[in-house]
Scaffold this motif. Structure first.
Motif, PDB file in Angstrom:
ATOM      1  N   MET A  51       0.778  -1.464  -0.173  1.00 22.83           N
ATOM      2  CA  MET A  51       0.166  -0.050   0.045  1.00 22.83           C
ATOM      3  C   MET A  51       0.945   1.296   0.006  1.00 22.83           C
ATOM      4  SD  MET A  51      -2.891  -0.988   2.925  1.00 22.83           S
ATOM      5  CE  MET A  51      -3.455   0.518   2.951  1.00 22.83           C
ATOM      6  N   LEU A  52       2.229   1.025   0.392  1.00 23.36           N
ATOM      7  CA  LEU A  52       2.970   2.528   0.399  1.00 23.36           C
ATOM      8  C   LEU A  52       2.962   3.275  -0.527  1.00 23.36           C
ATOM      9  CD1 LEU A  52       5.907   0.975   2.514  1.00 23.36           C
ATOM     10  CD2 LEU A  52       4.263   2.497   3.494  1.00 23.36           C
ATOM     11  N   ALA A  53       3.104   2.807  -1.875  1.00 28.17           N
ATOM     12  CA  ALA A  53       3.183   3.729  -2.895  1.00 28.17           C
ATOM     13  C   ALA A  53       2.010   4.632  -3.268  1.00 28.17           C
ATOM     14  CB  ALA A  53       3.307   2.802  -4.225  1.00 28.17           C
ATOM     15  N   ALA A  54       0.725   3.980  -3.151  1.00 29.80           N
ATOM     16  CA  ALA A  54      -0.492   4.485  -3.044  1.00 29.80           C
ATOM     17  C   ALA A  54      -0.839   5.400  -2.176  1.00 29.80           C
ATOM     18  CB  ALA A  54      -1.577   3.544  -3.428  1.00 29.80           C
ATOM     19  N   LEU A  55      -0.474   5.174  -0.917  1.00 30.60           N
ATOM     20  CA  LEU A  55      -0.769   6.033   0.248  1.00 30.60           C
ATOM     21  C   LEU A  55       0.223   7.082   0.193  1.00 30.60           C
ATOM     22  CD1 LEU A  55      -0.921   3.486   3.211  1.00 30.60           C
ATOM     23  CD2 LEU A  55      -2.860   5.026   2.164  1.00 30.60           C
ATOM     24  N   GLY A  56       1.401   6.969  -0.394  1.00 30.56           N
ATOM     25  CA  GLY A  56       2.459   7.926  -0.442  1.00 30.56           C
ATOM     26  C   GLY A  56       1.923   9.112  -1.593  1.00 30.56           C
ATOM     27  N   GLU A  57       1.098   8.396  -2.630  1.00 35.56           N
ATOM     28  CA  GLU A  57       0.715   9.533  -3.581  1.00 35.56           C
ATOM     29  C   GLU A  57      -0.700  10.337  -3.156  1.00 35.56           C
ATOM     30  OE1 GLU A  57       0.148   7.024  -7.133  1.00 35.56           O
ATOM     31  OE2 GLU A  57       2.454   7.168  -7.568  1.00 35.56           O
ATOM     32  N   GLY A  58      -1.166   9.948  -1.958  1.00 34.88           N
ATOM     33  CA  GLY A  58      -2.171  10.571  -1.493  1.00 34.88           C
ATOM     34  C   GLY A  58      -3.431   9.887  -1.578  1.00 34.88           C
ATOM     35  N   ARG A  59      -3.469   8.807  -1.823  1.00 35.97           N
ATOM     36  CA  ARG A  59      -4.905   8.187  -2.015  1.00 35.97           C
ATOM     37  C   ARG A  59      -5.463   7.735  -0.857  1.00 35.97           C
ATOM     38  NH1 ARG A  59      -2.647   4.364  -7.281  1.00 35.97           N
ATOM     39  NH2 ARG A  59      -3.055   6.170  -8.945  1.00 35.97           N
ATOM     40  N   SER A  60      -6.675   7.153  -0.752  1.00 34.04           N
ATOM     41  CA  SER A  60      -7.255   6.966   0.565  1.00 34.04           C
ATOM     42  C   SER A  60      -6.833   5.644   1.022  1.00 34.04           C
ATOM     43  CB  SER A  60      -8.935   6.946   0.375  1.00 34.04           C
ATOM     44  OG  SER A  60      -9.140   5.971  -0.303  1.00 34.04           O
ATOM     45  N   ILE A  61      -7.176   5.296   2.145  1.00 33.51           N
ATOM     46  CA  ILE A  61      -6.508   3.994   2.721  1.00 33.51           C
ATOM     47  C   ILE A  61      -7.579   2.951   1.952  1.00 33.51           C
ATOM     48  CG2 ILE A  61      -6.914   2.411   4.752  1.00 33.51           C
ATOM     49  CD1 ILE A  61      -6.073   4.930   6.444  1.00 33.51           C
ATOM     50  N   SER A  62      -8.783   3.095   1.792  1.00 33.63           N
ATOM     51  CA  SER A  62      -9.576   2.270   1.101  1.00 33.63           C
ATOM     52  C   SER A  62      -9.064   2.058  -0.391  1.00 33.63           C
ATOM     53  CB  SER A  62     -11.216   2.748   1.018  1.00 33.63           C
ATOM     54  OG  SER A  62     -11.613   2.082   0.250  1.00 33.63           O
ATOM     55  N   GLU A  63      -8.826   2.851  -1.257  1.00 32.07           N
ATOM     56  CA  GLU A  63      -8.356   2.677  -2.508  1.00 32.07           C
ATOM     57  C   GLU A  63      -6.960   2.383  -2.502  1.00 32.07           C
ATOM     58  OE1 GLU A  63      -7.707   5.530  -6.403  1.00 32.07           O
ATOM     59  OE2 GLU A  63      -7.868   6.654  -4.416  1.00 32.07           O
ATOM     60  N   SER A  64      -6.141   2.658  -1.631  1.00 33.31           N
ATOM     61  CA  SER A  64      -4.778   2.110  -1.623  1.00 33.31           C
ATOM     62  C   SER A  64      -4.885   0.548  -1.422  1.00 33.31           C
ATOM     63  CB  SER A  64      -4.020   2.581  -0.429  1.00 33.31           C
ATOM     64  OG  SER A  64      -3.671   3.951  -0.743  1.00 33.31           O
ATOM     65  N   THR A  65      -5.791   0.075  -0.519  1.00 32.49           N
ATOM     66  CA  THR A  65      -6.010  -1.076  -0.047  1.00 32.49           C
ATOM     67  C   THR A  65      -6.501  -1.946  -1.342  1.00 32.49           C
ATOM     68  OG1 THR A  65      -6.536  -0.748   2.116  1.00 32.49           O
ATOM     69  CG2 THR A  65      -7.134  -2.838   1.465  1.00 32.49           C
ATOM     70  N   ASP A  66      -7.424  -1.466  -2.218  1.00 27.50           N
ATOM     71  CA  ASP A  66      -7.652  -2.106  -3.373  1.00 27.50           C
ATOM     72  C   ASP A  66      -6.510  -2.307  -4.217  1.00 27.50           C
ATOM     73  OD1 ASP A  66     -10.376  -2.435  -2.195  1.00 27.50           O
ATOM     74  OD2 ASP A  66     -11.319  -0.528  -3.275  1.00 27.50           O
ATOM     75  N   ILE A  67      -6.101  -1.367  -4.471  1.00 29.71           N
ATOM     76  CA  ILE A  67      -4.938  -1.188  -5.519  1.00 29.71           C
ATOM     77  C   ILE A  67      -3.847  -2.252  -4.981  1.00 29.71           C
ATOM     78  CG2 ILE A  67      -3.098   0.149  -6.228  1.00 29.71           C
ATOM     79  CD1 ILE A  67      -5.043   2.541  -6.094  1.00 29.71           C
ATOM     80  N   ALA A  68      -3.383  -2.358  -3.494  1.00 31.55           N
ATOM     81  CA  ALA A  68      -2.493  -3.114  -3.136  1.00 31.55           C
ATOM     82  C   ALA A  68      -2.799  -4.740  -3.404  1.00 31.55           C
ATOM     83  CB  ALA A  68      -2.218  -2.969  -1.689  1.00 31.55           C
ATOM     84  N   HIS A  69      -4.212  -5.102  -3.030  1.00 31.97           N
ATOM     85  CA  HIS A  69      -4.863  -6.417  -3.283  1.00 31.97           C
ATOM     86  C   HIS A  69      -4.530  -6.696  -4.840  1.00 31.97           C
ATOM     87  CE1 HIS A  69      -6.458  -7.683   0.491  1.00 31.97           C
ATOM     88  NE2 HIS A  69      -6.874  -6.668   0.721  1.00 31.97           N
ATOM     89  N   GLU A  70      -4.950  -5.830  -5.706  1.00 31.79           N
ATOM     90  CA  GLU A  70      -4.822  -6.052  -7.165  1.00 31.79           C
ATOM     91  C   GLU A  70      -3.325  -6.373  -7.517  1.00 31.79           C
ATOM     92  OE1 GLU A  70      -5.573  -3.863 -11.507  1.00 31.79           O
ATOM     93  OE2 GLU A  70      -6.842  -3.476  -9.832  1.00 31.79           O
ATOM     94  N   CYS A  71      -2.420  -5.735  -7.163  1.00 26.77           N
ATOM     95  CA  CYS A  71      -1.054  -5.688  -7.369  1.00 26.77           C
ATOM     96  C   CYS A  71      -0.528  -6.763  -6.693  1.00 26.77           C
ATOM     97  CB  CYS A  71      -0.378  -4.687  -6.971  1.00 26.77           C
ATOM     98  SG  CYS A  71      -0.906  -2.907  -8.099  1.00 26.77           S
ATOM     99  N   LEU A  72      -0.703  -7.040  -5.579  1.00 25.96           N
ATOM    100  CA  LEU A  72      -0.383  -8.487  -5.082  1.00 25.96           C
ATOM    101  C   LEU A  72      -0.828  -9.855  -5.604  1.00 25.96           C
ATOM    102  CD1 LEU A  72      -0.642  -7.275  -1.386  1.00 25.96           C
ATOM    103  CD2 LEU A  72       1.676  -7.913  -2.311  1.00 25.96           C
ATOM    104  N   ARG A  73      -2.068  -9.896  -5.851  1.00 27.92           N
ATOM    105  CA  ARG A  73      -2.470 -10.789  -6.761  1.00 27.92           C
ATOM    106  C   ARG A  73      -1.897 -11.133  -8.137  1.00 27.92           C
ATOM    107  NH1 ARG A  73      -7.590  -9.198  -4.775  1.00 27.92           N
ATOM    108  NH2 ARG A  73      -8.034  -7.742  -6.456  1.00 27.92           N
ATOM    109  N   SER A  74      -1.561  -9.974  -8.786  1.00 26.23           N
ATOM    110  CA  SER A  74      -0.884  -9.799  -9.834  1.00 26.23           C
ATOM    111  C   SER A  74       0.663 -10.582 -10.033  1.00 26.23           C
ATOM    112  CB  SER A  74      -0.702  -8.691 -10.934  1.00 26.23           C
ATOM    113  OG  SER A  74       0.191  -7.702 -10.181  1.00 26.23           O
ATOM    114  N   VAL A  75       1.147 -10.446  -8.909  1.00 24.26           N
ATOM    115  CA  VAL A  75       2.762 -11.070  -8.608  1.00 24.26           C
ATOM    116  C   VAL A  75       2.569 -12.413  -8.015  1.00 24.26           C
ATOM    117  CG1 VAL A  75       3.765  -8.832  -8.753  1.00 24.26           C
ATOM    118  CG2 VAL A  75       3.262  -9.727  -6.707  1.00 24.26           C
ATOM    119  N   GLY A  76       1.340 -13.033  -7.767  1.00 23.03           N
ATOM    120  CA  GLY A  76       1.430 -14.174  -6.874  1.00 23.03           C
ATOM    121  C   GLY A  76       1.462 -14.141  -5.527  1.00 23.03           C
ATOM    122  N   LEU A  77       1.125 -13.078  -4.704  1.00 23.02           N
ATOM    123  CA  LEU A  77       1.131 -12.871  -3.571  1.00 23.02           C
ATOM    124  C   LEU A  77      -0.258 -12.421  -2.800  1.00 23.02           C
ATOM    125  CD1 LEU A  77       4.580 -10.862  -2.685  1.00 23.02           C
ATOM    126  CD2 LEU A  77       4.047 -13.179  -2.547  1.00 23.02           C
ATOM    127  N   GLY A  78      -1.252 -12.742  -3.611  1.00 19.69           N
ATOM    128  CA  GLY A  78      -2.524 -12.652  -3.042  1.00 19.69           C
ATOM    129  C   GLY A  78      -2.872 -13.407  -1.826  1.00 19.69           C
TER     130      GLY A  78
END
Length: 154
Positions: free
Chosen positions: A97-124
């Protein structure tokens, strides 16, 4: 966005790492920087990312409409450092979540983005695991997920 590097010179003390280096890095491509240890690969990447200094030359970011921004731009570039820099006691999800949070995104949006990115690299399936319990390869994939969670174009 593509990158134009012209006559770039990078020195380290009295040592010249790059001397009048030219390169064009095309948009939406993967480019490898190769060379022996100490040849300036990391220094070049740091200069492009705005995290290192140059002795001469220029770095320009050119967007798809032709607008040219000269100078290294940390706000345009996201990179994975050699040391990976995971927060070991924090969860895999928190680290992603760090990158999205660092860009000012909300916790909810950052969580959703992080989940998607983690799934895409096999860490979901490892989102709740502490990062310190990941293998070396999993830490590499976590670093990639964190970069993918950024909106930076390079």
């Amino acid at each position: 966005m593509h990158i134009d590097i012209a006559q770039l010179t990078i020195t380290f003390g009295s040592r010249v790492l790059l001397d009048k280096f030219d390169a064009q890095i095309a948009a939406r491509t993967m480019t490898a920087v190769v060379g022996p240890s100490g040849s300036g690969k990391t220094s070049l990447l740091a200069a492009i990312a705005g995290q290192g200094s140059v002795s001469g030359g220029s770095i320009a970011f050119v967007d798809d409409s032709g607008v040219r921004e000269t100078g290294a731009r940390w706000d345009k570039v996201c990179w994975i450092p050699q040391s990976l820099n995971a927060l070991g006691s924090r969860s895999v999800l928190d680290n992603a979540m760090l990158a999205a949070l660092g860009e000012g995104r909300s916790i909810s949006e950052s969580t959703d983005i992080a989940h998607e990115c983690l799934r895409s690299v096999g860490l979901g399936d490892k989102v709740e695991m502490a990062a310190k319990n990941l293998s070396g390869g999993e830490l590499q994939r976590l670093a990639i997920a964190r970069v993918l969670a950024s909106s930076r174009p390079v």
